[in-house]
Design an enzyme around this catalytic site. Structure first.
Site, PDB file in Angstrom:
ATOM      1  N   LYS A   1       0.800  -1.218   0.000  1.00  0.00           N
ATOM      2  CA  LYS A   1       0.000   0.000   0.000  1.00  0.00           C
ATOM      3  C   LYS A   1       0.841   1.280   0.000  1.00  0.00           C
ATOM      4  O   LYS A   1       0.410   2.297  -0.554  1.00  0.00           O
ATOM      5  CB  LYS A   1      -0.960   0.008   1.185  1.00  0.00           C
ATOM      6  CG  LYS A   1      -2.103  -0.989   1.070  1.00  0.00           C
ATOM      7  CD  LYS A   1      -3.081  -0.827   2.227  1.00  0.00           C
ATOM      8  CE  LYS A   1      -4.274  -1.743   2.061  1.00  0.00           C
ATOM      9  NZ  LYS A   1      -5.272  -1.533   3.135  1.00  0.00           N
TER      10      LYS A   1
ATOM     11  N   ASP B   1     -10.559   2.422   1.363  1.00  0.00           N
ATOM     12  CA  ASP B   1     -10.758   2.177   2.796  1.00  0.00           C
ATOM     13  C   ASP B   1     -11.190   3.477   3.470  1.00  0.00           C
ATOM     14  O   ASP B   1     -12.151   3.515   4.235  1.00  0.00           O
ATOM     15  CB  ASP B   1      -9.469   1.678   3.452  1.00  0.00           C
ATOM     16  CG  ASP B   1      -9.080   0.276   3.045  1.00  0.00           C
ATOM     17  OD1 ASP B   1      -9.975  -0.517   2.692  1.00  0.00           O
ATOM     18  OD2 ASP B   1      -7.872  -0.029   3.081  1.00  0.00           O
TER      19      ASP B   1
ATOM     20  N   GLY C   1      -5.018   0.520  17.711  1.00  0.00           N
ATOM     21  CA  GLY C   1      -4.287   0.129  16.510  1.00  0.00           C
ATOM     22  C   GLY C   1      -3.574   1.315  15.894  1.00  0.00           C
ATOM     23  O   GLY C   1      -3.957   2.469  16.115  1.00  0.00           O
ATOM     24  N   SER C   2      -2.534   1.034  15.093  1.00  0.00           N
ATOM     25  CA  SER C   2      -1.795   2.131  14.451  1.00  0.00           C
ATOM     26  C   SER C   2      -1.239   1.725  13.091  1.00  0.00           C
ATOM     27  O   SER C   2      -0.337   2.371  12.581  1.00  0.00           O
ATOM     28  CB  SER C   2      -0.638   2.593  15.348  1.00  0.00           C
ATOM     29  OG  SER C   2       0.291   1.539  15.583  1.00  0.00           O
ATOM     30  N   GLY C   3      -1.785   0.680  12.485  1.00  0.00           N
ATOM     31  CA  GLY C   3      -1.315   0.224  11.178  1.00  0.00           C
ATOM     32  C   GLY C   3      -1.945   0.997  10.032  1.00  0.00           C
ATOM     33  O   GLY C   3      -2.514   2.086  10.206  1.00  0.00           O
ATOM     34  N   GLY C   4      -1.858   0.404   8.822  1.00  0.00           N
ATOM     35  CA  GLY C   4      -2.340   1.087   7.631  1.00  0.00           C
ATOM     36  C   GLY C   4      -3.818   1.405   7.671  1.00  0.00           C
ATOM     37  O   GLY C   4      -4.247   2.501   7.292  1.00  0.00           O
ATOM     38  N   MET C   5      -4.633   0.458   8.136  1.00  0.00           N
ATOM     39  CA  MET C   5      -6.074   0.715   8.214  1.00  0.00           C
ATOM     40  C   MET C   5      -6.382   1.760   9.272  1.00  0.00           C
ATOM     41  O   MET C   5      -7.291   2.580   9.109  1.00  0.00           O
ATOM     42  CB  MET C   5      -6.816  -0.585   8.514  1.00  0.00           C
ATOM     43  CG  MET C   5      -8.325  -0.457   8.409  1.00  0.00           C
ATOM     44  SD  MET C   5      -8.833  -0.090   6.712  1.00  0.00           S
ATOM     45  CE  MET C   5     -10.609   0.012   6.927  1.00  0.00           C
TER      46      MET C   5
END
Length: 291
Positions: A71, A107, A130-134
């Protein structure tokens, strides 16, 4: 109108993922059949991203869904970034217009639509895990819709703190006590596999909240969503996110927007009855399944 047989004029769409699955292909191809569109969709993986993107140009592939781990790596390979992708530096969709590639992030589009039209409102303090791409897409949507009081909870101090600071929120490495009206899970907790039975938030936090939002789509009813629903909370499910973002990709590729009933039927084919029934309720359609 029946779908034409595959021939030289058939448009190809695809996905690029580190771990390709079948659900996206099944959903897109089901909609092509339902709408009589001369398209076909196929999932791929690659160990050579630049060559794969070059192939999209050279073979006039109409569009490509981009999944992890590509991504961010795909960004230098495209010609233009749509605002949905530029704002979060993450691309999940490529659209090819005569060899010119534009990167989008559906997204972000799906999450923004769900938050704007759903049971949550910007006056609600939120806690997001959370702290990822999503998480980047969800936090950007919250910020752009006017949420100002929020906490990002992430064990990774580098990514969690950076995400919080970028949008003016707090960062913490552990969950706070009950009090947030909106709880959002953007971690694998509750996902099929090793974390399937893990509750993303303590029951005390869920009981004190008003809205539960889980981006996990498999299973359709995660432990977090089940607990929130049992407590009478409003819920936004990962099924709604994954299907809506795929439908936005479909619209970008074809210029055609399916009806809610067509989307539910495609979801039943791609993701199963539980996901389709949940989406039907979200769309306000009849709960019963077709005979």
């Amino acid at each position: 109108m029946p779908k034409p047989p595959i021939g030289r004029d058939t448009r190809l769409c695809m996905s690029l993922s580190g771990r390709p699955g079948n659900a996206g292909s099944r959903l897109h191809n089901h909609l092509y059949d339902a709408l009589g569109l001369d398209y076909v969709y196929k999932a791929f993986s690659t160990t050579d991203l630049p060559a794969a993107v070059g192939g999209i140009r050279a073979l006039n592939i109409r569009g490509a869904a981009i999944s992890m781990p590509f991504k961010e790596a795909v960004i230098p390979l495209v010609d233009h970034l749509h605002a949905t992708a530029a704002g979060i530096a993450s691309v999940n969709t490529l659209v090819n217009d005569g060899g010119i590639l534009t990167g989008y992030n559906t997204d972000y589009s799906a999450v923004r639509e769900l938050l704007h039209a759903g049971p949550a409102d910007p006056a609600m303090p939120f806690v997001l895990r959370g702290s990822g791409g999503m998480a980047k897409a969800v936090v950007a949507a919250l910020h752009d819709l006017g949420w100002r009081d929020g906490t990002i909870v992430a064990r990774n101090a580098a990514t969690g703190a950076a995400l919080a600071v970028r949008h003016g929120y707090r960062w913490a490495d552990t969950l706070p006590g009950p009090g947030a009206a909106l709880l959002i899970n953007v971690t694998p907790l509750g996902m099929e596999g090793a974390d399937a039975n893990v509750l993303a938030f303590p029951v005390e936090m869920i009981a004190a909240a008003r809205v539960a939002f889980d981006v996990v789509a498999q299973p359709a009813r995660t432990p977090f969503i089940s607990a929130a629903a049992d407590l009478g909370k409003a819920v936004i499910s990962g099924v709604e996110v994954i299907v809506r973002q795929a439908v936005e990709q479909f619209v970008l590729y074809t210029g055609v927007r399916p009806t809610p009933a067509q989307i539910v039927a495609a979801t039943r084919f791609a993701h199963g009855d539980a996901a389709a029934d949940q989406l039907a309720l979200a769309f306000g359609l009849a709960e019963g399944r077709p005979a």
